[in-house]
Enzyme design. Sequence first.
Site, PDB file in Angstrom:
ATOM      1  N   SER B 129       0.816  -1.221   0.000  1.00 10.10           N
ATOM      2  CA  SER B 129       0.000   0.000   0.000  1.00 10.10           C
ATOM      3  C   SER B 129       0.847   1.267   0.000  1.00 10.10           C
ATOM      4  CB  SER B 129      -0.895   0.035   1.240  1.00 10.10           C
ATOM      5  OG  SER B 129      -1.647  -1.137   1.330  1.00 10.10           O
ATOM      6  N   SER B 161       2.743  -3.243   8.124  1.00 10.50           N
ATOM      7  CA  SER B 161       2.831  -3.915   9.419  1.00 10.50           C
ATOM      8  C   SER B 161       4.215  -4.533   9.591  1.00 10.50           C
ATOM      9  CB  SER B 161       1.775  -5.023   9.520  1.00 10.50           C
ATOM     10  OG  SER B 161       0.498  -4.491   9.286  1.00 10.50           O
ATOM     11  N   GLU B 244      -2.302 -14.603   1.671  1.00 14.82           N
ATOM     12  CA  GLU B 244      -2.581 -13.679   2.774  1.00 14.82           C
ATOM     13  C   GLU B 244      -4.063 -13.732   3.142  1.00 14.82           C
ATOM     14  OE1 GLU B 244      -1.680  -9.577   1.926  1.00 14.82           O
ATOM     15  OE2 GLU B 244      -2.192  -8.927   3.961  1.00 14.82           O
TER      16      GLU B 244
HETATM   17  C1  LIG Z   1      -4.329  -2.845  10.402  1.00 13.75           C
HETATM   18  C2  LIG Z   1      -3.881  -2.745   8.986  1.00 13.75           C
HETATM   19  C3  LIG Z   1      -2.694  -3.356   8.599  1.00 13.75           C
HETATM   20  C4  LIG Z   1      -2.255  -3.251   7.285  1.00 13.75           C
HETATM   21  N1  LIG Z   1      -1.061  -3.820   6.942  1.00 13.75           N
HETATM   22  C5  LIG Z   1      -0.579  -3.644   5.685  1.00 13.75           C
HETATM   23  C6  LIG Z   1       0.706  -4.147   5.318  1.00 13.75           C
HETATM   24  O1  LIG Z   1       1.380  -4.776   6.117  1.00 13.75           O
HETATM   25  N2  LIG Z   1       1.171  -3.879   4.077  1.00 13.75           N
HETATM   26  C7  LIG Z   1       0.446  -3.197   3.159  1.00 13.75           C
HETATM   27  O2  LIG Z   1       0.914  -3.010   2.058  1.00 13.75           O
HETATM   28  N3  LIG Z   1      -0.785  -2.703   3.479  1.00 13.75           N
HETATM   29  C8  LIG Z   1      -1.303  -2.922   4.715  1.00 13.75           C
HETATM   30  N4  LIG Z   1      -2.536  -2.408   5.045  1.00 13.75           N
HETATM   31  C9  LIG Z   1      -3.231  -1.587   4.064  1.00 13.75           C
HETATM   32  C10 LIG Z   1      -4.485  -2.190   3.485  1.00 13.75           C
HETATM   33  O3  LIG Z   1      -4.199  -3.200   2.596  1.00 13.75           O
HETATM   34  C11 LIG Z   1      -5.261  -1.032   2.856  1.00 13.75           C
HETATM   35  O4  LIG Z   1      -5.633  -0.166   3.887  1.00 13.75           O
HETATM   36  C12 LIG Z   1      -6.479  -1.490   2.122  1.00 13.75           C
HETATM   37  O5  LIG Z   1      -6.151  -2.232   0.999  1.00 13.75           O
HETATM   38  C13 LIG Z   1      -7.390  -0.326   1.714  1.00 13.75           C
HETATM   39  O6  LIG Z   1      -6.692   0.684   1.071  1.00 13.75           O
HETATM   40  P1  LIG Z   1      -6.828   2.204   1.544  1.00 13.75           P
HETATM   41  O7  LIG Z   1      -6.561   2.236   2.993  1.00 13.75           O
HETATM   42  O8  LIG Z   1      -5.988   3.026   0.679  1.00 13.75           O
HETATM   43  O9  LIG Z   1      -8.341   2.534   1.342  1.00 13.75           O
HETATM   44  P2  LIG Z   1      -9.016   2.972  -0.035  1.00 13.75           P
HETATM   45  O10 LIG Z   1      -8.561   2.073  -1.111  1.00 13.75           O
HETATM   46  O11 LIG Z   1      -8.873   4.417  -0.206  1.00 13.75           O
HETATM   47  O12 LIG Z   1     -10.533   2.633   0.273  1.00 13.75           O
HETATM   48  C14 LIG Z   1     -11.415   3.538   0.905  1.00 13.75           C
HETATM   49  C15 LIG Z   1     -12.803   2.955   0.809  1.00 13.75           C
HETATM   50  O13 LIG Z   1     -13.182   2.821  -0.534  1.00 13.75           O
HETATM   51  C16 LIG Z   1     -13.606   1.495  -0.804  1.00 13.75           C
HETATM   52  N5  LIG Z   1     -13.287   1.153  -2.185  1.00 13.75           N
HETATM   53  C17 LIG Z   1     -12.141   1.383  -2.853  1.00 13.75           C
HETATM   54  N6  LIG Z   1     -12.228   0.900  -4.084  1.00 13.75           N
HETATM   55  C18 LIG Z   1     -13.438   0.341  -4.220  1.00 13.75           C
HETATM   56  C19 LIG Z   1     -14.126  -0.337  -5.277  1.00 13.75           C
HETATM   57  N7  LIG Z   1     -13.551  -0.561  -6.454  1.00 13.75           N
HETATM   58  N8  LIG Z   1     -15.382  -0.783  -5.051  1.00 13.75           N
HETATM   59  C20 LIG Z   1     -15.971  -0.579  -3.848  1.00 13.75           C
HETATM   60  N9  LIG Z   1     -15.374   0.052  -2.824  1.00 13.75           N
HETATM   61  C21 LIG Z   1     -14.119   0.504  -3.017  1.00 13.75           C
HETATM   62  C22 LIG Z   1     -12.859   0.659   0.207  1.00 13.75           C
HETATM   63  O14 LIG Z   1     -13.540  -0.562   0.448  1.00 13.75           O
HETATM   64  C23 LIG Z   1     -12.886   1.564   1.415  1.00 13.75           C
HETATM   65  O15 LIG Z   1     -14.107   1.422   2.059  1.00 13.75           O
HETATM   66  C24 LIG Z   1      -3.010  -2.529   6.353  1.00 13.75           C
HETATM   67  C25 LIG Z   1      -4.209  -1.916   6.746  1.00 13.75           C
HETATM   68  C26 LIG Z   1      -4.655  -2.030   8.040  1.00 13.75           C
HETATM   69  C27 LIG Z   1      -5.927  -1.367   8.433  1.00 13.75           C
END
Ligand SMILES: Cc1cc2nc3c(=O)[nH]c(=O)nc-3n(C[C@H](O)[C@H](O)[C@H](O)COP(=O)(O)OP(=O)(O)OC[C@H]3O[C@@H](n4cnc5c(N)ncnc54)[C@H](O)[C@@H]3O)c2cc1C
Lengths: 370, 405
Positions: B129, B161, B244
Site C-alpha cells: 500500500s 505492518s 494472505e
Molecule cells: C491494520 C492494517 C494493517 C495493514 N497492513 C498492511 C501491510 O502490512 N502492508 C500493506 O501493504 N498494506 C497494509 N494495510 C493496508 C491495506 O491493505 C489497505 O488499507 C487497504 O487495501 C485499503 O486501502 P486504503 O486504505 O488506501 O483505502 P481505499 O482504497 O482508499 O478505500 C477507501 C474505501 O473505498 C472502498 N473502495 C475502494 N475501491 C473500491 C471499489 N472498487 N469498489 C468498492 N469500494 C471501493 C474501500 O472498500 C474503502 O471502504 C493494512 C491496513 C490495516 C488497516
Amino acid sequence: MATISADERGALRDSVRRLLADHSAEADVRRAMETEAGYDAELWRRLAEMGLAGLVIEEDFGGAGAGPLELELVMEEAGAALLCSPLLASGVLAAELLRALGDEEAKTRLLPGIAAGTAIATVALTGDAGTWTPEGVAVTAAGGPGDWRLEGVASYVMHGQNADVLLVLANASDGLGVFEVDPAAAGVAIAALPTFDHTLRLARISFEGAPASKLKAAGPVWDAVQQALNLALVGLSGEQAGGARRVLDFTVDYAKARIQFGRAIGSFQAIKHMASDLLLESESAISAARNAARALAEDAPDAEAAISLAAFACAEAFSLTTATSIQMHGGIAFTWAHPAHLYLRRARADAQLFGPPAYYRERYIQQLGG
Amino acid sequence: MDDAAPLAPASDDQIRDEVAGWLKANWDPSVLTSAQAGRGEAYRAWIAKVVEARWAAPRWPVEWFGRGLSNEQARIVEREFARVGAPGTGQDRTQLYANTLLAKGTEALKAKLIGPILRGEIVMCLLYSEPGAGSDLAGVRTRAELDGDHYVVNGQKVWTSTAATADYGMLIARTNWDVPKHQGLSFFFLPMKQPGVEVRPLRQITDESHFNEVFLTDAIVPAENLLGELGQGWSVLQTALAYERSVMGEGARGPRSGVAEAAGEEPLIALAREAGVLADPMLRQDIARVIAYKKLNALNTARAKADLAQGTSSPVMSLGKLAMSRILHEEARLRTAILGAASLLEGPDHPRAEDANFLTLNAYFTSIGGGTDQIQRNIIGERVLGLPKEPEVDRDVPFREVRGG
Ligand SMILES: Cc1cc2nc3c(=O)[nH]c(=O)nc-3n(C[C@H](O)[C@H](O)[C@H](O)COP(=O)(O)OP(=O)(O)OC[C@H]3O[C@@H](n4cnc5c(N)ncnc54)[C@H](O)[C@@H]3O)c2cc1C
C-alpha cells in the site's frame, strides 16, 4: 420556563456552533481528553458565560430557563464537535434532579453555582452493576436527620472526580433517598475510572460511613430521578444525533475526494450505498431526538415512549455511523491521528451511559402497552 | 538443502505412524506454556526442529524442506500436530512469504531465504500500500530502476505492518510507466536494513504501533531479488495475496487481556455466564448466531482445504476473509452487549472490557487490511461468480496518464 422563539433558537445554534468551531476543534478535543479533568476549564467558563451551564436551570436560580428543545439543539452541536464538558452531568442531570425533587433550600443553595459553571455537580446513581434502575442503587443510608451516614459503592459516576457536589442515591430504612455529600468528606473515596472513550470522565465512589444530608422530596424519589434521566436522555440523544451527522458529513467529503481506480471512491456503489444507509440512520436519529425533546417540552402523553425511542435509535445510529465510517475510510481511519475512532469511542460510551439500547427497546414496547 | 534424496512413497498409515512417533519422541508442550511462548528460544528451537524433520512444509518438494506429500497426506500430518497441540506444520499452506518465494523466486534467493523464513529467523513485511494506492494496488507509484546488477527504489509505502523489525519486505513497485498500470509492475524482496529505508511508526486506533510509514530513498535491491519476470509483478502479487487472504480467513488476533477463559467452555458462553446474563433470551440468540458464524466458517475452510491442491484458490476459500470480518465485528458487538456498562472501561484492571474494546477496533484489521470487505466482495462477484466487472476508466491507458489519488 421562558418561551424561546424559533429565531432565538437559530441564533442559539449559530452561536454555539461558532464557539465550538473556535474552541472545540479536533485539536482542542485531543488536548482536553489528555488532561486529568477531561475538559478545558476556560471553554467551560465561556460556555457558562453563554448561559449553557445553566441552560435548563430556571431563571430564578441564575439559569437561562430554557427547556428540552434548546438542550437537544445545543447537544447536537456538542456531539458534532465531540465537546468535552461536564454539562450533561452537572447542568442537566444533577440540576434537573434538584428541580424534580423540589427541595427549595437545596435549589437556592446549589443551583446558582451550577448555572454559573463554578460548581460541578453530579449524580451517583448506579452501583457496579451499572443498571440505571432503582435495583441498581448500591449505597445504603443509616442514621437520621442531622446524622445520615452512607455505605456502599456508586460507579460510572460522570465527572465524579471533578465534582464539588455529589447527589447520591441511597436506600434508607424508609426507602430510596437522594443525599447530598461533600466529595471531600471523610469516608468518601473517589477513584477515576479508565474509560475507553477518552473524552468522558467516570468515577467509582465508595462510601464508608460518609456524612450526608438528605434532600427533601416533594414526591416519590424515583419519579424525580426518572425526570432527571429523561431530560438527560434527550440531551444525550441530541449529542448522538449531532455526532452521527457530523461523522457522515466528513465521511461523505472524504468519499468525494479520495481517488482509487481513477475515480472518487464515492462513485462506487458499495460506498454510495453505505453512505445512503447512514443518511437514513442519522436523519432518523435527528428526528427521534427532536421528537423526544418536543414531547418532553410539551409534557405530551407519549413523552416517555418518545424518549425511549430516541434513546435506542440515536445510540444505534451513532454506533453504526461511526463503525461504518471507519470501513468507508480504509486504512487512514485505523490511525490514532484520524478523528473517526474518537467518535467511535464516544458512540460506544454514549450507548451505555444511562443503560444500553436493549433496555430502552424493552421499555419502549412496555410503554406502548406490549 | 543438504539432503535432497527423494523420500520413498509412503502409505497414509505409514505417514500417520511416522509423524505420531516423531511427535511422541520430540514434542514438549512446555514450549507453548513457557513465559516467553511464541517468541522465545524454546519456540524457535522447536520450529527449527520441525523444519529439519521436513514436517514444516510436507507438501513441498524434497529439495525444499518438504516430502512431496499429497494434500490428503499433508492433512494427516496437520491433524497429528493438532492432536498434540504442536505448532510448526502447514507452512506450505499458510506461510505467505515462503510460498511466494518458492513459487516465483530465483534459485539463489530461494537458497538464501526459504530456510530462515520457515524457521522464523527473519521477519518479513508487505510493502504494497501507498498513500495513493490502497484498494487500487495496481496504481502504486514507487519506482524501481535497474542500475547494473541491482535496482534503485524510490517512493513511499504506508500501513506496513512489522516494518520496524523486518529484515525483508515484499515490494511491489513500478518498473515501466509507459504501459497500462497492471503491466508495468514488478515484485521484489527488498532488504529493509539499509540506509535507503526509513521506517516511521504510526499510532493505531488500538493505541499500538504495528504498522508504519516506509520511505524509500535510493534503496537498493539486488537483481536476483526480483520475483517472477520484470513487469509480471501483478501476477506474483496475486499469488501472495491469495495466501494472505486465506490466512486472514482462518483466524485473527484474539483477546488482548491474556485472561484465560474457563477451560473447555465456548468463550462467549463463559463470558455471558460470568457477567450473569446467560439467561437473557436475546443475548442467547445472539451468542448462538455468532458461535454459528465461527463454526460455519471453520467448516467451510476445512472443506476448502480438503478439496484443494495447494496454491489454488477455491470459491469457499475466498469467502473466508469476508466471513471472518463479519465474525469479528459481530463478536465485538456481542461482547459489548454482554458486558453492558462495564464496556465503558478499559485498562488492565478491566480485562473483559479490554477484550471487547480491542476486538471492536482490531476487527478492522481484517475488514480493511489485506483488501477491504468491499474489494473482497467485488472479487467474489467477478472471479467466483463470474459477474461482469465494472468498467475501469484507467485500465488500458499508459500509467503516466492516469489520474492520481
Ligand atoms: C491494520 C492494517 C494493517 C495493514 N497492513 C498492511 C501491510 O502490512 N502492508 C500493506 O501493504 N498494506 C497494509 N494495510 C493496508 C491495506 O491493505 C489497505 O488499507 C487497504 O487495501 C485499503 O486501502 P486504503 O486504505 O488506501 O483505502 P481505499 O482504497 O482508499 O478505500 C477507501 C474505501 O473505498 C472502498 N473502495 C475502494 N475501491 C473500491 C471499489 N472498487 N469498489 C468498492 N469500494 C471501493 C474501500 O472498500 C474503502 O471502504 C493494512 C491496513 C490495516 C488497516
